[in-house]
Design a protein around this motif. Structure first.
Motif, PDB file in Angstrom:
ATOM      1  N   TRP A 126     -11.542 -11.252  32.650  1.00  0.00           N
ATOM      2  CA  TRP A 126     -11.221 -10.779  31.304  1.00  0.00           C
ATOM      3  C   TRP A 126     -10.038 -11.537  30.712  1.00  0.00           C
ATOM      4  O   TRP A 126     -10.066 -11.926  29.545  1.00  0.00           O
ATOM      5  CB  TRP A 126     -10.938  -9.278  31.302  1.00  0.00           C
ATOM      6  CG  TRP A 126     -10.362  -8.852  29.977  1.00  0.00           C
ATOM      7  CD1 TRP A 126      -9.100  -8.417  29.726  1.00  0.00           C
ATOM      8  CD2 TRP A 126     -11.031  -8.886  28.705  1.00  0.00           C
ATOM      9  NE1 TRP A 126      -8.941  -8.165  28.384  1.00  0.00           N
ATOM     10  CE2 TRP A 126     -10.105  -8.451  27.739  1.00  0.00           C
ATOM     11  CE3 TRP A 126     -12.313  -9.240  28.309  1.00  0.00           C
ATOM     12  CZ2 TRP A 126     -10.440  -8.364  26.395  1.00  0.00           C
ATOM     13  CZ3 TRP A 126     -12.637  -9.157  26.961  1.00  0.00           C
ATOM     14  CH2 TRP A 126     -11.699  -8.720  26.025  1.00  0.00           C
ATOM     15  N   LEU A 130      -6.335  -2.565  29.415  1.00  0.00           N
ATOM     16  CA  LEU A 130      -7.456  -2.751  28.499  1.00  0.00           C
ATOM     17  C   LEU A 130      -7.670  -1.485  27.687  1.00  0.00           C
ATOM     18  O   LEU A 130      -7.940  -0.417  28.237  1.00  0.00           O
ATOM     19  CB  LEU A 130      -8.725  -3.079  29.293  1.00  0.00           C
ATOM     20  CG  LEU A 130      -9.974  -3.425  28.484  1.00  0.00           C
ATOM     21  CD1 LEU A 130      -9.773  -4.749  27.738  1.00  0.00           C
ATOM     22  CD2 LEU A 130     -11.194  -3.533  29.403  1.00  0.00           C
ATOM     23  N   VAL A 151     -12.358  -3.998  21.976  1.00  0.00           N
ATOM     24  CA  VAL A 151     -11.364  -3.951  23.042  1.00  0.00           C
ATOM     25  C   VAL A 151     -10.081  -4.633  22.588  1.00  0.00           C
ATOM     26  O   VAL A 151     -10.075  -5.462  21.682  1.00  0.00           O
ATOM     27  CB  VAL A 151     -11.877  -4.628  24.337  1.00  0.00           C
ATOM     28  CG1 VAL A 151     -13.072  -3.887  24.906  1.00  0.00           C
ATOM     29  CG2 VAL A 151     -12.233  -6.081  24.073  1.00  0.00           C
ATOM     30  N   GLN A 183      -5.632  -5.285  24.126  1.00  0.00           N
ATOM     31  CA  GLN A 183      -4.695  -5.160  25.238  1.00  0.00           C
ATOM     32  C   GLN A 183      -3.944  -3.837  25.142  1.00  0.00           C
ATOM     33  O   GLN A 183      -3.603  -3.368  24.060  1.00  0.00           O
ATOM     34  CB  GLN A 183      -3.724  -6.334  25.244  1.00  0.00           C
ATOM     35  CG  GLN A 183      -4.394  -7.637  25.654  1.00  0.00           C
ATOM     36  CD  GLN A 183      -3.415  -8.803  25.687  1.00  0.00           C
ATOM     37  OE1 GLN A 183      -2.641  -8.989  24.757  1.00  0.00           O
ATOM     38  NE2 GLN A 183      -3.447  -9.590  26.745  1.00  0.00           N
TER      39      GLN A 183
END
Length: 291
Positions: free
Chosen positions: A107, A188, A234, A236
């Protein structure tokens, strides 16, 4: 004797394996470009959108071509397709993904390359780095060296080749140890739409930033996100290697789609009315630095 295959010429900067997650019931993408009239929403297949011929083809001085970067991205997209499929299935089942070390490693790298590989992102980075002046200086050095050694200093297309190759070399550069160390401190955030009438769009510049509502009604600072599917985005998370699923309501989805549209020259998705609305109401602000 096996027939030699021609190198791939059509290079998708938004992978088809992602675009297929945004298609309508006919497997097509509704899309709008800023040179279209407002509300002029059209359809096309995934293979015909977000694609540029030879975008990642490096050309050597002798004219030979190197497609190593396109091959690298194709391999990454193969792994990315499974990652996205598995992630989406788990989240839609109401569960929280448990990423192992290998998944986190993948990722981090996918996230890094995906944010910088599109032409719009490349142009923005180039402007920030005084790219044109640096390329001009490099070309003059090459010409001077050629003149000193008795070679033709005026090769046709020299400036264009040097500029394109410099971009490709930058695209191929791996994340630095410092960048990876910073990524390792992050988790995530998974933003999920549960209302089937709502959806995310995809733009020609990956990533956008929008504020998010916090507990108590407060709003966060603008936060980076990337839509992976029509119902999942998505970003951080400021917690080391943790995963948080955040359900987003109609207002939040609108803010996120507006952020994507504002920095894009092409937007696409499964909903014609959504794209029509965005085309009428969202101006172009360009590719601003992401927070």
């Amino acid at each position: 004797m096996t027939k030699k295959q021609n190198p791939p010429r059509r290079h998708h900067f938004i992978p088809q394996m992602m675009l297929r997650h945004f298609t309508n019931e006919k497997g097509q993408l509704w899309f709008w470009r800023r040179d279209f009239a407002k509300g002029d929403i059209r359809t096309n297949a995934t293979q015909n959108l977000f694609v540029v011929n030879d975008l990642y083809t490096l050309v050597h001085p002798d004219g030979t071509e190197d497609i190593a970067l396109e091959t690298f991205f194709a391999d990454m997209e193969g792994a990315g397709a499974k990652f996205i499929d598995d992630l989406a299935a788990i989240v839609r089942n109401g569960e929280k993904p448990d990423l192992d070390k290998g998944a986190w490693h993948f990722w981090d790298h996918f996230f890094y390359y995906h944010l910088k590989r599109a032409p719009g992102a490349i142009a923005a980075f180039a402007e920030q780095m005084d790219f044109d002046d640096k390329i001009a200086a490099t070309v003059e050095k090459i010409r001077a060296t050629r003149a000193e050694t008795g070679r033709d200093p005026d090769e046709a297309g020299l400036h264009a080749r040097v500029a394109k190759n410099a971009v490709i070399v930058a695209q191929a550069a791996a994340p630095s140890p410092e960048v990876l160390a910073q990524f390792e401190k992050m988790g995530l955030a998974i933003y999920r739409i549960t209302d089937p009438a709502r959806s995310f769009i995809v733009g020609d510049v990956p990533g956008a930033a929008a504020p998010f509502r916090l507990p108590g009604g407060r709003w966060s600072r603008k936060t980076l996100f990337i839509p992976l599917t029509s119902d999942i985005a998505v970003g951080q998370l400021a917690r080391t290697r943790d995963v948080e699923i955040i359900e987003v309501d109609m207002e939040q989805v609108r803010l996120m789609n507006e952020a994507t549209a504002a920095r894009s020259t092409v937007i696409a998705g499964r909903s014609e009315p959504l794209l029509a609305s965005l085309s009428h109401h969202i101006g172009y602000v360009g590719v601003q630095p992401l927070e």
